[in-house]
Design a protein around this motif. Structure first.
Motif, PDB file in Angstrom:
ATOM      1  N   THR A  49      37.959  45.022  17.816  1.00 15.47           N
ATOM      2  CA  THR A  49      38.027  44.795  19.366  1.00 15.47           C
ATOM      3  C   THR A  49      38.230  46.001  19.985  1.00 15.47           C
ATOM      4  OG1 THR A  49      38.945  43.567  21.277  1.00 15.47           O
ATOM      5  CG2 THR A  49      40.244  44.356  19.243  1.00 15.47           C
ATOM      6  N   GLN A  98      48.187  39.817  30.272  1.00 15.41           N
ATOM      7  CA  GLN A  98      46.834  39.854  29.987  1.00 15.41           C
ATOM      8  C   GLN A  98      45.753  38.958  30.334  1.00 15.41           C
ATOM      9  OE1 GLN A  98      47.961  39.480  25.426  1.00 15.41           O
ATOM     10  NE2 GLN A  98      45.803  38.718  25.461  1.00 15.41           N
ATOM     11  N   GLY A  99      44.581  39.282  30.388  1.00 13.08           N
ATOM     12  CA  GLY A  99      43.545  38.309  30.932  1.00 13.08           C
ATOM     13  C   GLY A  99      43.755  36.811  31.040  1.00 13.08           C
ATOM     14  N   ARG A 100      44.065  36.350  29.799  1.00 12.95           N
ATOM     15  CA  ARG A 100      44.285  34.958  29.713  1.00 12.95           C
ATOM     16  C   ARG A 100      45.365  34.584  30.504  1.00 12.95           C
ATOM     17  NH1 ARG A 100      44.469  35.345  23.267  1.00 12.95           N
ATOM     18  NH2 ARG A 100      43.345  37.242  23.907  1.00 12.95           N
ATOM     19  N   GLU A 103      43.938  33.679  33.643  1.00 12.91           N
ATOM     20  CA  GLU A 103      43.052  32.518  33.472  1.00 12.91           C
ATOM     21  C   GLU A 103      43.832  31.309  33.394  1.00 12.91           C
ATOM     22  OE1 GLU A 103      40.997  33.390  29.630  1.00 12.91           O
ATOM     23  OE2 GLU A 103      39.841  34.935  30.719  1.00 12.91           O
ATOM     24  N   PHE A 123      34.069  33.595  28.179  1.00 12.76           N
ATOM     25  CA  PHE A 123      34.836  34.125  26.912  1.00 12.76           C
ATOM     26  C   PHE A 123      35.733  33.009  26.279  1.00 12.76           C
ATOM     27  CE2 PHE A 123      38.315  36.278  25.031  1.00 12.76           C
ATOM     28  CZ  PHE A 123      37.689  37.142  23.770  1.00 12.76           C
ATOM     29  N   THR A 125      38.829  32.539  25.518  1.00 11.37           N
ATOM     30  CA  THR A 125      39.952  32.329  26.164  1.00 11.37           C
ATOM     31  C   THR A 125      39.688  31.567  27.610  1.00 11.37           C
ATOM     32  OG1 THR A 125      40.149  34.397  27.181  1.00 11.37           O
ATOM     33  CG2 THR A 125      41.362  33.819  24.955  1.00 11.37           C
ATOM     34  N   THR A 181      30.600  36.625  34.269  1.00 14.30           N
ATOM     35  CA  THR A 181      31.363  37.768  33.348  1.00 14.30           C
ATOM     36  C   THR A 181      30.932  38.831  33.275  1.00 14.30           C
ATOM     37  OG1 THR A 181      32.122  35.590  32.157  1.00 14.30           O
ATOM     38  CG2 THR A 181      32.653  37.892  31.127  1.00 14.30           C
ATOM     39  N   ASN A 185      30.308  39.762  27.621  1.00 21.98           N
ATOM     40  CA  ASN A 185      30.965  39.819  26.105  1.00 21.98           C
ATOM     41  C   ASN A 185      30.192  38.978  25.029  1.00 21.98           C
ATOM     42  OD1 ASN A 185      32.357  40.527  23.897  1.00 21.98           O
ATOM     43  ND2 ASN A 185      34.401  39.655  24.807  1.00 21.98           N
ATOM     44  N   ASP A 214      34.965  37.501  36.231  1.00 17.89           N
ATOM     45  CA  ASP A 214      35.690  37.887  35.072  1.00 17.89           C
ATOM     46  C   ASP A 214      35.229  39.350  34.906  1.00 17.89           C
ATOM     47  OD1 ASP A 214      36.668  38.588  32.568  1.00 17.89           O
ATOM     48  OD2 ASP A 214      36.212  36.542  31.472  1.00 17.89           O
ATOM     49  N   CYS A 216      36.776  42.173  33.461  1.00 18.81           N
ATOM     50  CA  CYS A 216      37.356  42.840  32.255  1.00 18.81           C
ATOM     51  C   CYS A 216      36.789  44.345  31.974  1.00 18.81           C
ATOM     52  CB  CYS A 216      37.442  42.231  30.849  1.00 18.81           C
ATOM     53  SG  CYS A 216      38.170  40.573  30.738  1.00 18.81           S
ATOM     54  N   ARG A 217      35.329  44.233  32.157  1.00 16.52           N
ATOM     55  CA  ARG A 217      34.608  45.442  31.791  1.00 16.52           C
ATOM     56  C   ARG A 217      33.582  45.803  33.099  1.00 16.52           C
ATOM     57  NH1 ARG A 217      34.688  42.160  27.406  1.00 16.52           N
ATOM     58  NH2 ARG A 217      35.813  43.187  25.625  1.00 16.52           N
ATOM     59  N   SER A 254      41.274  41.127  32.506  1.00 22.70           N
ATOM     60  CA  SER A 254      42.243  41.925  31.422  1.00 22.70           C
ATOM     61  C   SER A 254      42.067  43.494  31.462  1.00 22.70           C
ATOM     62  CB  SER A 254      41.629  41.480  30.031  1.00 22.70           C
ATOM     63  OG  SER A 254      42.403  42.159  28.953  1.00 22.70           O
ATOM     64  N   LYS A 256      43.282  45.362  29.515  1.00 18.56           N
ATOM     65  CA  LYS A 256      43.219  45.694  27.947  1.00 18.56           C
ATOM     66  C   LYS A 256      41.803  46.563  27.639  1.00 18.56           C
ATOM     67  CE  LYS A 256      45.408  43.350  25.021  1.00 18.56           C
ATOM     68  NZ  LYS A 256      45.776  42.440  23.925  1.00 18.56           N
ATOM     69  N   LYS A 257      40.869  46.351  28.428  1.00 14.31           N
ATOM     70  CA  LYS A 257      39.525  46.710  28.475  1.00 14.31           C
ATOM     71  C   LYS A 257      39.395  47.975  29.302  1.00 14.31           C
ATOM     72  CE  LYS A 257      39.179  42.594  26.745  1.00 14.31           C
ATOM     73  NZ  LYS A 257      40.066  41.518  26.574  1.00 14.31           N
ATOM     74  N   ARG A 400      30.210  42.034  15.312  1.00 17.68           N
ATOM     75  CA  ARG A 400      30.341  42.558  16.333  1.00 17.68           C
ATOM     76  C   ARG A 400      31.036  43.951  15.721  1.00 17.68           C
ATOM     77  NH1 ARG A 400      34.312  41.352  21.626  1.00 17.68           N
ATOM     78  NH2 ARG A 400      35.988  41.847  20.162  1.00 17.68           N
TER      79      ARG A 400
HETATM   80  N1  F0G Z   1      37.563  37.743  29.178  1.00 11.37           N
HETATM   81  C1  F0G Z   1      36.670  38.353  28.539  1.00 11.37           C
HETATM   82  C2  F0G Z   1      35.381  38.631  28.848  1.00 11.37           C
HETATM   83  C3  F0G Z   1      37.207  38.958  27.337  1.00 11.37           C
HETATM   84  O1  F0G Z   1      36.298  39.810  26.711  1.00 11.37           O
HETATM   85  C4  F0G Z   1      38.571  38.613  27.256  1.00 11.37           C
HETATM   86  C5  F0G Z   1      38.927  39.331  25.733  1.00 11.37           C
HETATM   87  C6  F0G Z   1      39.340  37.959  27.832  1.00 11.37           C
HETATM   88  C7  F0G Z   1      38.753  37.442  29.030  1.00 11.37           C
HETATM   89  C8  F0G Z   1      40.821  37.631  27.448  1.00 11.37           C
HETATM   90  O2  F0G Z   1      41.581  38.778  27.931  1.00 11.37           O
HETATM   91  O3  F0G Z   1      42.756  39.189  25.622  1.00 11.37           O
HETATM   92  O4  F0G Z   1      43.545  40.157  27.852  1.00 11.37           O
HETATM   93  O5  F0G Z   1      43.852  37.617  27.108  1.00 11.37           O
HETATM   94  N2  F0G Z   1      38.413  39.853  24.868  1.00 11.37           N
HETATM   95  C9  F0G Z   1      39.032  40.375  23.635  1.00 11.37           C
HETATM   96  C10 F0G Z   1      37.784  40.881  22.581  1.00 11.37           C
HETATM   97  C11 F0G Z   1      40.206  39.770  23.015  1.00 11.37           C
HETATM   98  O6  F0G Z   1      38.154  41.137  21.431  1.00 11.37           O
HETATM   99  O7  F0G Z   1      36.733  40.567  23.190  1.00 11.37           O
HETATM  100  P1  F0G Z   1      43.043  38.834  27.196  1.00 11.37           P
END
Ligand code: F0G
Length: 452
Positions: A49, A98-100, A103, A123, A125, A181, A185, A214, A216-217, A254, A256-257, A400
């Motif tokens: 990931t 984190q993202g979820r 959500e 996605f 979650t 999104t 993803n 959404d 994240c990216r 999220s 984390k991206k 992936r």
């Molecule tokens: N939305 C998208 C588009 C994501 O790719 C992810 C996480 C989340 C929400 C949830 O975010 O993990 O911080 O709770 N995607 C990771 C992946 C886990 O490997 O694609 P999160």
């Protein structure tokens, strides 16, 4: 110059433990041929990931030291809030772990039985949180998204006619929000154009439905817009990002991206009364509104990360290096989802292992092959992840290769391409798998296999 170098120097390094093919054979068997069950120390290049696996900058680590750990009203929160306001133009900002978590809060407030939430593609979650609320999650990708070889420049776009059709079929009262999104993803890390976001906004306005991103990216998406959308070439990524957020009523992120941190998330909501209810829900399970389940130091790292990700030299390198891996795989004859997305390359496993029937998990066979040949850890996105008793087989069997941010150099990527090419040359030896043990939900994390 044709060579695009990593726009950073490396100050701190982590060793990679090398393993032999024989060692990896034993490790793979012990893990029941499921790479989620392999210890990270036994992986050479980890492409499971791009989430939370990036390297932080010296400035982010400096922020970690400056973190204000006060329970309420910490300076770190205000720095984080001001950065998010300047990047997104949104006033109401909540940090989450984190993202979820974002959500979960959003859909606990706006979801519910009988409701329907469309997205270009949810996605896992997001879908799970919507379904947990009792609502239905609907994907509306454009038709090109289902064709791996289509080179549509904005394959992440939503099917806007499909959205109109959905609204007229179920009625606007049953749609609490439309989501989109960026990048998409589940659809291969493909971007969404500004024109598409504007078209979705127009439909939402006509039916008075809120529109959420959404995001994240978001920076990777904006970079693609700058490269590919007519009229955007002379604008800054920052301006394009601002346009994206100006079109919506809120966003789940999220961090984390593109937030470039190892943990963290954000929830943005324009509507004051909905935001107040989100604050109360956050306090119930996550923590106070000025830390949202994080430490002050995490907020500092996010504040810095959300600015660094907008540096165009970084984005140029980031998107180009993903594309570079895609080009090398294509040159070896491997089929991938085209054009290469932002954060990952998706191998078409049905083409890679045509002799393995879908019910014997061709994607997982390729995942195991990559680990055996090169100690590379990838993730199956196909029948293992989406299949199961009573579920239809997915249209595509994908593998992936997600690329962590600022972690691997070009020689690491060359190594991945070489291992994949070697595996492809010997692909007729790949063997199908059968499941020996599987949980009822989210089976890909813990399922065990035997080779056929
Ligand atoms: N939305 C998208 C588009 C994501 O790719 C992810 C996480 C989340 C929400 C949830 O975010 O993990 O911080 O709770 N995607 C990771 C992946 C886990 O490997 O694609 P999160």
């Amino acid at each position: 110059m044709k060579t695009i170098i990593e726009p950073f120097r490396i100050k701190s390094v982590e060793p990679i433990r090398m393993t032999t093919v024989e060692q990896r054979e034993g490790i793979l068997r012990e893990a029941g041929f499921n790479t989620f069950l392999i210890r990270a120390r036994d992986v050479i290049i980890d492409l499971l990931t791009d989430s939370g696996t990036g390297a932080m900058s010296a400035e982010q680590w400096a922020g970690v030291m400056r973190g204000d750990e006060s329970y309420a009203g910490a300076d770190s929160f205000f720095r984080f809030r001001d950065v998010m306001r300047s990047v997104t133009g949104m006033e109401n900002i909540l940090p989450t772990h984190q993202g979820r978590a974002s959500e979960r809060i959003l859909f606990e407030l706006i979801g519910g039985k009988g409701l329907v939430v469309p997205n270009n593609a949810h996605f896992d979650t997001t879908r799970a949180n919507i379904e947990h609320s009792g609502a239905e999650a609907v994907n509306l990708p454009i038709p090109e998204a289902k064709d791996p070889s289509s080179r549509h420049p904005f394959k992440g776009n939503m099917d806007v006619a499909g959205l109109e059709e959905l609204i007229s079929r179920v009625g606007r009262d049953r749609i609490p929000a439309v989501m989109c999104t960026v990048t998409n993803n589940s659809g291969g890390g493909q971007p969404v154009s500004l024109a598409n976001l504007r078209a979705i906004r127009k439909v939402c306005d006509a039916h008075r439905i809120p529109f959420f991103l959404d995001a994240c990216r978001f920076a990777e998406n904006a970079w693609f817009v700058k490269q590919r959308e007519p009229g955007q070439q002379h604008r800054t990524v920052r301006e394009i990002v601002r346009d994206m957020f100006d079109l919506v009523d809120g966003s789940t992120i999220s961090a984390k991206k593109d937030g470039m941190v190892n943990i963290g998330g954000v929830l943005l909501i324009r509507d004051k009364s909905l935001f107040t209810r989100a604050c109360n829900l956050l306090i119930l399970t996550e923590g106070y509104v000025t830390y949202g389940g994080l430490a002050g130091r995490d907020l500092e790292a996010m504040a810095q990360g959300f600015q660094e990700v907008l540096e165009e030299d970084y984005l140029h390198y980031r998107i180009r290096s993903t594309e570079y891996l895609g080009e090398k795989l294509l040159a070896s004859g491997i089929h991938i989802v085209e054009p290469p997305g932002g954060h990952a390359i998706y191998i078409d496993a049905k083409h890679f292992a045509p002799h393995i029937p879908q019910e014997q998990f061709p994607g997982q066979a390729v995942v195991c092959g990559l680990y055996r040949v090169g100690g590379i850890r990838a993730c199956e996105i196909g029948s293992v992840m989406f299949g199961g008793p009573g579920r239809p087989a997915p249209a595509m069997e994908l593998v992936r290769l997600a690329i962590p941010r600022r972690v691997y150099t070009q020689s690491h990527i060359d190594y991945v391409a070489e291992a994949a090419a070697e595996l492809f040359a010997k692909r007729k030896h790949l063997r199908g798998l059968r499941i020996t043990e599987a949980p009822e939900v989210l089976r890909h994390f813990t399922v065990r296999f035997a080779e056929i």
